[in-house]
Design a protein around this motif. Sequence first.
Motif, PDB file in Angstrom:
ATOM      1  N   THR A  29       1.833   5.076   4.372  1.00  0.00           N
ATOM      2  CA  THR A  29       2.556   6.338   4.178  1.00  0.00           C
ATOM      3  C   THR A  29       3.872   5.991   3.512  1.00  0.00           C
ATOM      4  O   THR A  29       4.391   4.894   3.686  1.00  0.00           O
ATOM      5  N   THR A  30       4.380   6.884   2.743  1.00  0.00           N
ATOM      6  CA  THR A  30       5.647   6.638   2.058  1.00  0.00           C
ATOM      7  C   THR A  30       6.568   7.830   2.265  1.00  0.00           C
ATOM      8  O   THR A  30       6.172   8.847   2.829  1.00  0.00           O
ATOM      9  N   ALA A  31       7.775   7.676   1.778  1.00  0.00           N
ATOM     10  CA  ALA A  31       8.766   8.751   1.880  1.00  0.00           C
ATOM     11  C   ALA A  31       9.546   8.825   0.572  1.00  0.00           C
ATOM     12  O   ALA A  31       9.642   7.850  -0.160  1.00  0.00           O
ATOM     13  N   VAL A  32      10.079   9.990   0.299  1.00  0.00           N
ATOM     14  CA  VAL A  32      10.996  10.198  -0.822  1.00  0.00           C
ATOM     15  C   VAL A  32      12.286  10.722  -0.228  1.00  0.00           C
ATOM     16  O   VAL A  32      12.295  11.788   0.406  1.00  0.00           O
ATOM     17  N   GLU A  33      13.344   9.951  -0.366  1.00  0.00           N
ATOM     18  CA  GLU A  33      14.657  10.301   0.180  1.00  0.00           C
ATOM     19  C   GLU A  33      14.565  10.716   1.636  1.00  0.00           C
ATOM     20  O   GLU A  33      15.130  11.719   2.064  1.00  0.00           O
ATOM     21  N   GLY A  34      13.783   9.941   2.413  1.00  0.00           N
ATOM     22  CA  GLY A  34      13.665  10.165   3.842  1.00  0.00           C
ATOM     23  C   GLY A  34      12.618  11.178   4.267  1.00  0.00           C
ATOM     24  O   GLY A  34      12.316  11.309   5.446  1.00  0.00           O
ATOM     25  N   THR A  35      12.036  11.916   3.323  1.00  0.00           N
ATOM     26  CA  THR A  35      11.016  12.905   3.647  1.00  0.00           C
ATOM     27  C   THR A  35       9.636  12.270   3.535  1.00  0.00           C
ATOM     28  O   THR A  35       9.246  11.835   2.444  1.00  0.00           O
ATOM     29  N   PRO A  36       8.891  12.198   4.646  1.00  0.00           N
ATOM     30  CA  PRO A  36       7.555  11.580   4.589  1.00  0.00           C
ATOM     31  C   PRO A  36       6.612  12.357   3.683  1.00  0.00           C
ATOM     32  O   PRO A  36       6.624  13.584   3.647  1.00  0.00           O
ATOM     33  N   ILE A  37       5.775  11.606   2.948  1.00  0.00           N
ATOM     34  CA  ILE A  37       4.724  12.201   2.133  1.00  0.00           C
ATOM     35  C   ILE A  37       3.424  12.036   2.900  1.00  0.00           C
ATOM     36  O   ILE A  37       2.992  10.915   3.157  1.00  0.00           O
ATOM     37  N   PHE A  52       4.049  -8.468   1.938  1.00  0.00           N
ATOM     38  CA  PHE A  52       3.161  -7.909   0.931  1.00  0.00           C
ATOM     39  C   PHE A  52       3.842  -6.734   0.236  1.00  0.00           C
ATOM     40  O   PHE A  52       4.771  -6.135   0.772  1.00  0.00           O
ATOM     41  N   THR A  53       3.345  -6.391  -0.964  1.00  0.00           N
ATOM     42  CA  THR A  53       3.735  -5.163  -1.644  1.00  0.00           C
ATOM     43  C   THR A  53       2.469  -4.417  -2.032  1.00  0.00           C
ATOM     44  O   THR A  53       1.549  -5.002  -2.605  1.00  0.00           O
ATOM     45  N   VAL A  54       2.425  -3.132  -1.679  1.00  0.00           N
ATOM     46  CA  VAL A  54       1.335  -2.246  -2.046  1.00  0.00           C
ATOM     47  C   VAL A  54       1.814  -1.385  -3.199  1.00  0.00           C
ATOM     48  O   VAL A  54       2.894  -0.788  -3.127  1.00  0.00           O
ATOM     49  N   ALA A  55       1.027  -1.320  -4.254  1.00  0.00           N
ATOM     50  CA  ALA A  55       1.302  -0.407  -5.366  1.00  0.00           C
ATOM     51  C   ALA A  55       0.173   0.599  -5.431  1.00  0.00           C
ATOM     52  O   ALA A  55      -0.980   0.280  -5.121  1.00  0.00           O
ATOM     53  N   GLY A  56       0.489   1.806  -5.796  1.00  0.00           N
ATOM     54  CA  GLY A  56      -0.525   2.842  -5.920  1.00  0.00           C
ATOM     55  C   GLY A  56       0.076   4.081  -6.540  1.00  0.00           C
ATOM     56  O   GLY A  56       1.171   4.042  -7.109  1.00  0.00           O
ATOM     57  N   ASP A 114       6.878  -2.063   0.200  1.00  0.00           N
ATOM     58  CA  ASP A 114       6.885  -3.391   0.803  1.00  0.00           C
ATOM     59  C   ASP A 114       6.416  -3.309   2.246  1.00  0.00           C
ATOM     60  O   ASP A 114       6.724  -2.352   2.967  1.00  0.00           O
ATOM     61  N   LEU A 115       5.637  -4.332   2.672  1.00  0.00           N
ATOM     62  CA  LEU A 115       5.131  -4.434   4.037  1.00  0.00           C
ATOM     63  C   LEU A 115       5.487  -5.798   4.607  1.00  0.00           C
ATOM     64  O   LEU A 115       5.473  -6.790   3.883  1.00  0.00           O
ATOM     65  N   GLY A 116       5.737  -5.842   5.914  1.00  0.00           N
ATOM     66  CA  GLY A 116       5.865  -7.118   6.602  1.00  0.00           C
ATOM     67  C   GLY A 116       4.493  -7.710   6.817  1.00  0.00           C
ATOM     68  O   GLY A 116       3.467  -7.050   6.595  1.00  0.00           O
ATOM     69  N   THR A 117       4.414  -8.957   7.293  1.00  0.00           N
ATOM     70  CA  THR A 117       3.105  -9.570   7.532  1.00  0.00           C
ATOM     71  C   THR A 117       2.367  -8.930   8.700  1.00  0.00           C
ATOM     72  O   THR A 117       1.180  -9.171   8.882  1.00  0.00           O
ATOM     73  N   ASP A 118       3.059  -8.090   9.467  1.00  0.00           N
ATOM     74  CA  ASP A 118       2.396  -7.349  10.542  1.00  0.00           C
ATOM     75  C   ASP A 118       1.965  -5.953  10.091  1.00  0.00           C
ATOM     76  O   ASP A 118       1.453  -5.167  10.877  1.00  0.00           O
ATOM     77  N   GLY A 119       2.190  -5.626   8.825  1.00  0.00           N
ATOM     78  CA  GLY A 119       1.821  -4.321   8.295  1.00  0.00           C
ATOM     79  C   GLY A 119       2.906  -3.274   8.387  1.00  0.00           C
ATOM     80  O   GLY A 119       2.723  -2.150   7.945  1.00  0.00           O
ATOM     81  N   SER A 120       4.057  -3.635   8.954  1.00  0.00           N
ATOM     82  CA  SER A 120       5.142  -2.653   9.086  1.00  0.00           C
ATOM     83  C   SER A 120       5.763  -2.344   7.729  1.00  0.00           C
ATOM     84  O   SER A 120       5.892  -3.215   6.866  1.00  0.00           O
ATOM     85  N   LEU A 121       6.111  -1.058   7.544  1.00  0.00           N
ATOM     86  CA  LEU A 121       6.778  -0.638   6.310  1.00  0.00           C
ATOM     87  C   LEU A 121       8.175  -1.239   6.265  1.00  0.00           C
ATOM     88  O   LEU A 121       8.899  -1.216   7.262  1.00  0.00           O
ATOM     89  N   MET A 122       8.541  -1.787   5.123  1.00  0.00           N
ATOM     90  CA  MET A 122       9.865  -2.371   4.946  1.00  0.00           C
ATOM     91  C   MET A 122      10.644  -1.523   3.939  1.00  0.00           C
ATOM     92  O   MET A 122      10.433  -1.622   2.739  1.00  0.00           O
ATOM     93  N   GLY A 123      11.502  -0.652   4.467  1.00  0.00           N
ATOM     94  CA  GLY A 123      12.288   0.220   3.600  1.00  0.00           C
ATOM     95  C   GLY A 123      11.450   1.346   3.020  1.00  0.00           C
ATOM     96  O   GLY A 123      10.293   1.550   3.372  1.00  0.00           O
ATOM     97  N   GLU A 124      12.082   2.100   2.130  1.00  0.00           N
ATOM     98  CA  GLU A 124      11.416   3.214   1.468  1.00  0.00           C
ATOM     99  C   GLU A 124      10.733   2.724   0.202  1.00  0.00           C
ATOM    100  O   GLU A 124      11.176   1.750  -0.423  1.00  0.00           O
TER     101      GLU A 124
END
Length: 186
Positions: free
Chosen positions: A108-116, A132-136, A152-162
Motif C-alpha cells: 500500500t502506498t500514500a500520497v502526502e500522508g493519504t493512503p491509496i 528492497f524497492t518495489v516499483a509499479g 522502499d521496504l525493510g527486509t521484514d516487509g515493512s514500508l520505509m517512508g512514503e
Amino acid sequence: GSSTTRIHPHVAGNASGAWFTYVQPDPGGSLFDVMALHLDCSLDADVGPFVVSGVDNDIDGSIAISGDTIAVLWNSDNGQGGSDNLQIDVRMFGPQGATEADPTVRITTAVEGTPITDNHTNGVIVGTEAGFTVAGIRAHPDSPAFVAFAQDLGTDGSLMGEAHSAIVEEGVSNLSASAGPGWLGY
C-alpha cells in the motif's frame, strides 16, 4: 497432474546459485500461481519448486535478494472488479524457502500522508543494501490514470517512508515502472 506451462520467468542470483520465479496454472486450471525454486551452482534444484502466491489470480512474479532474505512479488487480481481489484503482494523468506509462517505483505502506498487503497499493479522488486524497492503503477488521487511509484521496504516487509511518485501529467498513464536505490524509471 502438474502443469508443464510455465510463463513470466524472473531470476535473482547470489553466490549460492539462483532463485527463479515463474507462473503456472493452479491445479484447478482457471487461475495462476507464482512458483519459486532455487538452483545451486551445479544447476541442481535444492529448494522447491513451491507455491509462493495466495489464492487469487496471481501473475507476473518478480524475485530479489537482500542479505539472507529472499522476496517474491506478484501481481494479484481478486476478480471482484471495481477500482481496488488489482494489488501487489510480497512474501519474504529465508534461503531454505517459504513456509506457511512467512508473512505476505500487501503493498500500500500514500500520497502526502493519504493512503491509496485503490489499484496497485505491474509491480517488480529489486534488492537494496537496506532491504528492497518495489516499483509499479497505482491509482493516484490527482490523476484519472495510473502513475508510477517506487516504495522502499525493510527486509521484514515493512514500508520505509512514503513512496516516490512519478510526476502526474494530465492525460498520461504510466504503464510500467522500474526502480533501483534512489531512482524510479517509468
